[in-house]
Write a protein that holds these residues in place. Sequence first.
Motif, PDB file in Angstrom:
ATOM      1  N   HIS A  26       0.854  -1.186   0.000  1.00  0.00           N
ATOM      2  CA  HIS A  26       0.000   0.000   0.000  1.00  0.00           C
ATOM      3  C   HIS A  26       0.893   1.240   0.000  1.00  0.00           C
ATOM      4  N   GLN A  27       0.423   2.338  -0.599  1.00  0.00           N
ATOM      5  CA  GLN A  27       1.219   3.568  -0.554  1.00  0.00           C
ATOM      6  C   GLN A  27       1.498   3.978   0.893  1.00  0.00           C
ATOM      7  N   ASN A  28       0.538   3.731   1.774  1.00  0.00           N
ATOM      8  CA  ASN A  28       0.786   3.897   3.204  1.00  0.00           C
ATOM      9  C   ASN A  28       1.307   2.552   3.688  1.00  0.00           C
ATOM     10  N   PRO A  29       2.606   2.407   3.949  1.00  0.00           N
ATOM     11  CA  PRO A  29       3.164   1.101   4.295  1.00  0.00           C
ATOM     12  C   PRO A  29       2.532   0.457   5.521  1.00  0.00           C
ATOM     13  N   LEU A  30       1.944   1.277   6.386  1.00  0.00           N
ATOM     14  CA  LEU A  30       1.312   0.726   7.588  1.00  0.00           C
ATOM     15  C   LEU A  30       0.027  -0.018   7.248  1.00  0.00           C
ATOM     16  N   ARG A  31      -0.490   0.185   6.041  1.00  0.00           N
ATOM     17  CA  ARG A  31      -1.747  -0.442   5.622  1.00  0.00           C
ATOM     18  C   ARG A  31      -1.549  -1.533   4.575  1.00  0.00           C
ATOM     19  N   THR A  32      -0.312  -1.986   4.383  1.00  0.00           N
ATOM     20  CA  THR A  32      -0.039  -3.092   3.468  1.00  0.00           C
ATOM     21  C   THR A  32      -0.814  -4.319   3.939  1.00  0.00           C
ATOM     22  N   THR A  33      -1.382  -5.066   2.992  1.00  0.00           N
ATOM     23  CA  THR A  33      -2.205  -6.221   3.350  1.00  0.00           C
ATOM     24  C   THR A  33      -1.569  -7.524   2.863  1.00  0.00           C
ATOM     25  N   VAL A  34      -1.993  -8.606   3.501  1.00  0.00           N
ATOM     26  CA  VAL A  34      -1.487  -9.942   3.177  1.00  0.00           C
ATOM     27  C   VAL A  34      -2.686 -10.840   2.911  1.00  0.00           C
ATOM     28  N   SER A  58       1.571  11.628   9.089  1.00  0.00           N
ATOM     29  CA  SER A  58       1.507  12.275   7.778  1.00  0.00           C
ATOM     30  C   SER A  58       0.426  11.680   6.885  1.00  0.00           C
ATOM     31  N   PHE A  59       0.184  10.379   7.008  1.00  0.00           N
ATOM     32  CA  PHE A  59      -0.846   9.736   6.196  1.00  0.00           C
ATOM     33  C   PHE A  59      -2.242   9.905   6.782  1.00  0.00           C
ATOM     34  N   THR A  83      -1.224  10.700  -0.709  1.00  0.00           N
ATOM     35  CA  THR A  83      -0.399   9.757  -1.455  1.00  0.00           C
ATOM     36  C   THR A  83       0.979   9.647  -0.829  1.00  0.00           C
ATOM     37  N   ILE A  84       1.724   8.687  -1.286  1.00  0.00           N
ATOM     38  CA  ILE A  84       3.093   8.505  -0.799  1.00  0.00           C
ATOM     39  C   ILE A  84       3.936   9.735  -1.147  1.00  0.00           C
ATOM     40  N   HIS A  85       3.640  10.369  -2.296  1.00  0.00           N
ATOM     41  CA  HIS A  85       4.357  11.581  -2.686  1.00  0.00           C
ATOM     42  C   HIS A  85       4.069  12.730  -1.719  1.00  0.00           C
ATOM     43  N   ASP A  86       2.792  12.839  -1.301  1.00  0.00           N
ATOM     44  CA  ASP A  86       2.427  13.880  -0.337  1.00  0.00           C
ATOM     45  C   ASP A  86       3.225  13.715   0.954  1.00  0.00           C
ATOM     46  N   VAL A  87       3.318  12.491   1.425  1.00  0.00           N
ATOM     47  CA  VAL A  87       4.009  12.237   2.692  1.00  0.00           C
ATOM     48  C   VAL A  87       5.503  12.468   2.543  1.00  0.00           C
ATOM     49  N   ILE A  88       6.071  12.026   1.430  1.00  0.00           N
ATOM     50  CA  ILE A  88       7.504  12.269   1.201  1.00  0.00           C
ATOM     51  C   ILE A  88       7.778  13.772   1.178  1.00  0.00           C
ATOM     52  N   TRP A 109      13.511   5.981   4.779  1.00  0.00           N
ATOM     53  CA  TRP A 109      12.872   4.660   4.710  1.00  0.00           C
ATOM     54  C   TRP A 109      11.720   4.678   3.698  1.00  0.00           C
ATOM     55  N   LEU A 110      10.871   5.700   3.752  1.00  0.00           N
ATOM     56  CA  LEU A 110       9.701   5.749   2.885  1.00  0.00           C
ATOM     57  C   LEU A 110      10.102   5.922   1.419  1.00  0.00           C
ATOM     58  N   THR A 111      11.147   6.688   1.160  1.00  0.00           N
ATOM     59  CA  THR A 111      11.621   6.852  -0.212  1.00  0.00           C
ATOM     60  C   THR A 111      12.123   5.516  -0.760  1.00  0.00           C
ATOM     61  N   SER A 112      12.858   4.780   0.048  1.00  0.00           N
ATOM     62  CA  SER A 112      13.332   3.456  -0.354  1.00  0.00           C
ATOM     63  C   SER A 112      12.158   2.503  -0.587  1.00  0.00           C
ATOM     64  N   TYR A 113      11.174   2.560   0.298  1.00  0.00           N
ATOM     65  CA  TYR A 113       9.961   1.743   0.170  1.00  0.00           C
ATOM     66  C   TYR A 113       9.251   2.070  -1.141  1.00  0.00           C
ATOM     67  N   ARG A 114       9.085   3.358  -1.418  1.00  0.00           N
ATOM     68  CA  ARG A 114       8.432   3.779  -2.660  1.00  0.00           C
ATOM     69  C   ARG A 114       9.190   3.253  -3.876  1.00  0.00           C
ATOM     70  N   ASP A 115      10.502   3.419  -3.879  1.00  0.00           N
ATOM     71  CA  ASP A 115      11.310   2.991  -5.021  1.00  0.00           C
ATOM     72  C   ASP A 115      11.276   1.481  -5.218  1.00  0.00           C
ATOM     73  N   ARG A 116      11.133   0.737  -4.133  1.00  0.00           N
ATOM     74  CA  ARG A 116      11.096  -0.722  -4.195  1.00  0.00           C
ATOM     75  C   ARG A 116       9.732  -1.236  -4.644  1.00  0.00           C
ATOM     76  N   HIS A 117       8.658  -0.637  -4.123  1.00  0.00           N
ATOM     77  CA  HIS A 117       7.321  -1.191  -4.372  1.00  0.00           C
ATOM     78  C   HIS A 117       6.487  -0.399  -5.367  1.00  0.00           C
ATOM     79  N   PHE A 118       6.868   0.834  -5.646  1.00  0.00           N
ATOM     80  CA  PHE A 118       6.134   1.677  -6.596  1.00  0.00           C
ATOM     81  C   PHE A 118       7.125   2.375  -7.527  1.00  0.00           C
TER      82      PHE A 118
END
Length: 198
Positions: free
Chosen positions: A6-14, A127-128, A135-140, A179-188
């Motif tokens: 999820h763009q908000n990593p705290l809300r990623t689902t499994v 921030s989220f 969006t992830i961009h807003d938070v970054i 951390w969030l920038t790395s997360y974004r680059d890895r998953h989005f």
Amino acid sequence: MEISWHQNPLRTTVCLTEQEKELFRLQVIVAELEENIGTAAFHLDTTERNKTYFDPEEAFQYLGYAVEADVGDREYNLYLSELESGSHMGDCTCFPASCVKCHAESILGIDTIDGLGKHSAHKIYGSFSRDDATTIHDVIERLSDYEPVRSGAWLNMPEEAFNQHVPRWKAEAQRALTWLTSYRDRHFPLAAEPANPY
């Protein structure tokens, strides 16, 4: 197992397959049995360091929990719900409670917020949480120019008390940004830069 980042990593689902759900259910039962039997053993420990907690009645109560027919059912349903639609909220985000999602992920042997410290997670959470359209961009962007604002209970305290924490808060925001920038680059990776509207 399918992880939906999820763009908000705290809300990623499994999402688990039916077979994985059954295996997870059994893992939850084992965890509950270990917890109940371990607590019973603690209350039966007569060594010097634990003798003040010696309580056979309490131990018997926990052993009773361990043999209930539905042991782990409530926890399994709660953990599965958190995996499928929950959000990280608890010690992992600087709130004084256990995070059910973290515990469920731990039982599965995964960590969707690996490497994210709790103070940085709190900055991301804050921030989220402003609205669902964030969006992830807003938070970054928010984290890149993070400036603490003295408000709430801080208004009743000396400004110096607030100011002494500002460098730490800024450092936490910087770690969250990294951390969030790395997360974004890895998953989005395609969303690394927002499209220029002009």
